[in-house]
Design a protein around this motif. Sequence first.
Motif, PDB file in Angstrom:
ATOM      1  N   LEU A  76       0.831  -1.210   0.000  1.00  0.00           N
ATOM      2  CA  LEU A  76       0.000   0.000   0.000  1.00  0.00           C
ATOM      3  C   LEU A  76       0.861   1.253   0.000  1.00  0.00           C
ATOM      4  N   GLU A  77       1.927   1.238   0.767  1.00  0.00           N
ATOM      5  CA  GLU A  77       2.812   2.402   0.856  1.00  0.00           C
ATOM      6  C   GLU A  77       3.418   2.777  -0.493  1.00  0.00           C
ATOM      7  N   ASN A  78       3.597   1.766  -1.332  1.00  0.00           N
ATOM      8  CA  ASN A  78       4.322   1.999  -2.582  1.00  0.00           C
ATOM      9  C   ASN A  78       3.403   2.123  -3.791  1.00  0.00           C
ATOM     10  N   LEU A  79       2.107   2.245  -3.572  1.00  0.00           N
ATOM     11  CA  LEU A  79       1.222   2.537  -4.695  1.00  0.00           C
ATOM     12  C   LEU A  79       1.580   3.918  -5.215  1.00  0.00           C
ATOM     13  N   PRO A  80       1.957   4.039  -6.482  1.00  0.00           N
ATOM     14  CA  PRO A  80       2.648   5.247  -6.951  1.00  0.00           C
ATOM     15  C   PRO A  80       1.815   6.517  -7.011  1.00  0.00           C
ATOM     16  N   SER A  81       0.467   6.392  -7.117  1.00  0.00           N
ATOM     17  CA  SER A  81      -0.356   7.593  -7.289  1.00  0.00           C
ATOM     18  C   SER A  81      -1.450   7.738  -6.248  1.00  0.00           C
ATOM     19  N   LEU A  82      -1.415   6.920  -5.197  1.00  0.00           N
ATOM     20  CA  LEU A  82      -2.511   6.870  -4.234  1.00  0.00           C
ATOM     21  C   LEU A  82      -2.646   8.196  -3.484  1.00  0.00           C
ATOM     22  N   ARG A  83      -3.880   8.764  -3.530  1.00  0.00           N
ATOM     23  CA  ARG A  83      -4.172  10.011  -2.836  1.00  0.00           C
ATOM     24  C   ARG A  83      -5.161   9.826  -1.701  1.00  0.00           C
ATOM     25  N   MET A  84      -6.026   8.813  -1.816  1.00  0.00           N
ATOM     26  CA  MET A  84      -7.037   8.593  -0.790  1.00  0.00           C
ATOM     27  C   MET A  84      -7.047   7.116  -0.419  1.00  0.00           C
ATOM     28  N   LEU A  85      -6.987   6.826   0.881  1.00  0.00           N
ATOM     29  CA  LEU A  85      -7.050   5.458   1.391  1.00  0.00           C
ATOM     30  C   LEU A  85      -8.065   5.413   2.520  1.00  0.00           C
ATOM     31  N   LEU A  86      -9.093   4.594   2.340  1.00  0.00           N
ATOM     32  CA  LEU A  86     -10.138   4.434   3.345  1.00  0.00           C
ATOM     33  C   LEU A  86     -10.211   2.964   3.731  1.00  0.00           C
ATOM     34  N   ALA A  87      -9.998   2.655   5.001  1.00  0.00           N
ATOM     35  CA  ALA A  87     -10.006   1.279   5.495  1.00  0.00           C
ATOM     36  C   ALA A  87     -10.991   1.168   6.643  1.00  0.00           C
ATOM     37  N   LEU A  93      -0.276  10.529  -0.697  1.00  0.00           N
ATOM     38  CA  LEU A  93      -1.516  10.349   0.063  1.00  0.00           C
ATOM     39  C   LEU A  93      -1.955  11.669   0.694  1.00  0.00           C
ATOM     40  N   GLU A  94      -3.211  12.055   0.406  1.00  0.00           N
ATOM     41  CA  GLU A  94      -3.758  13.303   0.930  1.00  0.00           C
ATOM     42  C   GLU A  94      -4.839  13.060   1.982  1.00  0.00           C
ATOM     43  N   PHE A  95      -5.519  11.937   1.910  1.00  0.00           N
ATOM     44  CA  PHE A  95      -6.618  11.647   2.841  1.00  0.00           C
ATOM     45  C   PHE A  95      -6.504  10.205   3.313  1.00  0.00           C
ATOM     46  N   LEU A  96      -6.478  10.008   4.621  1.00  0.00           N
ATOM     47  CA  LEU A  96      -6.435   8.681   5.225  1.00  0.00           C
ATOM     48  C   LEU A  96      -7.565   8.557   6.229  1.00  0.00           C
ATOM     49  N   SER A  97      -8.373   7.502   6.080  1.00  0.00           N
ATOM     50  CA  SER A  97      -9.490   7.265   6.985  1.00  0.00           C
ATOM     51  C   SER A  97      -9.411   5.841   7.526  1.00  0.00           C
ATOM     52  N   LEU A  98      -9.423   5.712   8.847  1.00  0.00           N
ATOM     53  CA  LEU A  98      -9.431   4.415   9.517  1.00  0.00           C
ATOM     54  C   LEU A  98     -10.679   4.335  10.380  1.00  0.00           C
ATOM     55  N   ASP A  99     -11.502   3.323  10.145  1.00  0.00           N
ATOM     56  CA  ASP A  99     -12.761   3.164  10.868  1.00  0.00           C
ATOM     57  C   ASP A  99     -12.932   1.692  11.238  1.00  0.00           C
ATOM     58  N   ILE A 138     -11.401  13.114  14.893  1.00  0.00           N
ATOM     59  CA  ILE A 138     -11.387  11.981  15.811  1.00  0.00           C
ATOM     60  C   ILE A 138     -12.824  11.743  16.248  1.00  0.00           C
ATOM     61  N   LYS A 139     -13.324  10.538  16.010  1.00  0.00           N
ATOM     62  CA  LYS A 139     -14.733  10.267  16.281  1.00  0.00           C
ATOM     63  C   LYS A 139     -14.885   8.922  16.975  1.00  0.00           C
ATOM     64  N   SER A 140     -15.668   8.937  18.063  1.00  0.00           N
ATOM     65  CA  SER A 140     -16.027   7.710  18.788  1.00  0.00           C
ATOM     66  C   SER A 140     -14.790   6.911  19.200  1.00  0.00           C
ATOM     67  N   MET A 141     -13.833   7.605  19.788  1.00  0.00           N
ATOM     68  CA  MET A 141     -12.648   6.955  20.330  1.00  0.00           C
ATOM     69  C   MET A 141     -12.723   6.979  21.860  1.00  0.00           C
ATOM     70  N   ARG A 142     -11.848   6.208  22.492  1.00  0.00           N
ATOM     71  CA  ARG A 142     -11.841   6.147  23.952  1.00  0.00           C
ATOM     72  C   ARG A 142     -11.525   7.518  24.555  1.00  0.00           C
ATOM     73  N   CYS A 143     -12.079   7.778  25.720  1.00  0.00           N
ATOM     74  CA  CYS A 143     -11.875   9.065  26.384  1.00  0.00           C
ATOM     75  C   CYS A 143     -10.399   9.331  26.642  1.00  0.00           C
ATOM     76  N   TYR A 156      -3.183  15.617   3.990  1.00  0.00           N
ATOM     77  CA  TYR A 156      -3.944  16.835   4.269  1.00  0.00           C
ATOM     78  C   TYR A 156      -5.054  16.580   5.279  1.00  0.00           C
ATOM     79  N   ARG A 157      -5.706  15.412   5.179  1.00  0.00           N
ATOM     80  CA  ARG A 157      -6.822  15.070   6.066  1.00  0.00           C
ATOM     81  C   ARG A 157      -6.593  13.692   6.685  1.00  0.00           C
ATOM     82  N   LEU A 158      -6.884  13.591   7.980  1.00  0.00           N
ATOM     83  CA  LEU A 158      -6.773  12.321   8.691  1.00  0.00           C
ATOM     84  C   LEU A 158      -8.033  12.110   9.506  1.00  0.00           C
ATOM     85  N   HIS A 159      -8.654  10.935   9.334  1.00  0.00           N
ATOM     86  CA  HIS A 159      -9.898  10.596  10.028  1.00  0.00           C
ATOM     87  C   HIS A 159      -9.689   9.280  10.762  1.00  0.00           C
TER      88      HIS A 159
END
Length: 583
Positions: free
Chosen positions: A468-479, A498-504, A551-556, A523-526
Amino acid sequence: MLQHCKGLPLAITVLAGLLARKDTVDEWNTVHKNVYAYIRRGTDLGPNYKGEGYEGVSWLLELSYDNLPYYLKLCFLYLAHFPEDYEIPVSTLTKLWMAEGFISSASAEVMEDVSYMCLSELVGRCMVQVGKHGSRKKIKTCHLHDLMRDLCMLKAKEGNFLHIINYSAVVETNETPNGRVRRLAIYLDKTVDTYGPEKDENYGHIRSLLYFVPEYYFMNSKALWSLFKYFTLFGVLKFEGLSVRSLFKNFTLLRVLKFEGMSVREHKLPGEIGNLVHLRFLSVKDSDIRAVPSSIATLVCLQTLDLRTMWGIEIPNGNVFSKMEKLRHIYLPKYHNAGHLLFATESVNLHTVVNIYIQASDLDDFVKLTNLRKLGVITFDGGEKKENGTNIIFKHLQSLSVDSTLFSGTSTFLPISWNIVLSCPNIYKLRLRGEIAELPEDLMCLTNLTKLTLRGFGHLKDDHIKVLENLPSLRMLLASCGNFPESLVCSKGGFPFLEFLSLDLVEELKEWKVEKGAMPSLYRLHIEHCFVLEAIPDGLQHITTLKELTIKSMRCEFCSRLREGGEDFYKIQHVQSVIISYD
């Protein structure tokens, strides 16, 4: 000329958009002379313009409209269908323009590309504003500035371009149309008890009918009666002595029917829908319709058919689409009963097929669909059969979705079949829903891939992350809904664009480190529902491009470390927008 823009940014940008297309001094002088003419109109309307709504900087906006080619005037006026402050999906808008016949293309041109260029032209002239961009930087949504919308509505009314019935307004507006109506937009709300115009000869030639409803709209009995009575989209025997067939004769000229978001008690389209043989655009997206009749096969002029209803849909047989030779875009719901679908033998222009069932090891059904741009498949054998090699290459495909989910009471994610993915070397967007037992290094050959979505992917290992790290043009990764390694390291130089990373709902991820030089463009991290993760990644402070953190619905404990004075505050103090939500 700038002196007369009165300091309004919109007026300045409209003037700039107009002048940008004038190449000679004479053309600029012509604009200069017209500007003063329109100024006089704006400051002293005169008897011919009294009450017409020209005031303020409208003279400049009108000048920009008057300079549009005829086909762009039609495209612009069509935006008057949409409610105020409505974010217009560009994909839908361009298809509507095509269905209306506004777009013509030479044999070597793709109609969708020409339609998008028309939008780009309107944006370039500062008449349409961009809402969101997609992963390829193309326009995803658009809207009109309030002043430009006023002009659009005014011009549409002057030319009797369309009629709007607004039941969602504080004061209901249903003016009598000025002559025959060709296009009708109806705005509904949850409390309306009727939503069709009174039976009138002015509505006998409607070609375009668009409904706009609030989310989760449910019709009451009076509204349903009104629809039966005036538009007869559902099967009933008689109303006021008139048969359904005779009622449908009044609407056989419909080219566009946007019936999205509706919920009706009958849950089906009637057989008489087949009488609307001129339909080019039919969408029941997000509606409560659960069945379509076999007569839908007679709609041979359809270009776009969207059946992505809320609960799935019953399709009469696999041949129902086989005569639709002009079909370009078909969207099926995720749940439907058609296991094997046949398309027209001349369907080489089919650009979009979404949610079609196939065997993971068989692409033969798509051999004739070589011009596909968007493909969404649901594999029902989980890749368990031997994957035969294939010579089919979808060189035009830009977007691919592969869903390997078995539904038997609960959802079970099955292994992804990679032969489908690797048959699409030029894709920009890839969505995978299913277990990733392996992540082939050949994936790095997808040099155009800018957006990757992973869901239900199982356990990703360290070597998977390296790919995944070496995908040459990846700008958005949502997992989402899967497991990362317990200790995740993003290596120096990894994810370069990579400009946007989302982990849910990424489980097992406990520690996360970002080496200096990793993700230099982020640029954006979720981060959401990652309950095992102890802290924001170490090294995030080195990513100076990061502007938005959610940051959403994470531990206090996780959240408290991020607040000012917390242990991890230094990692995010450079981020302009930080949103922490417990919902």
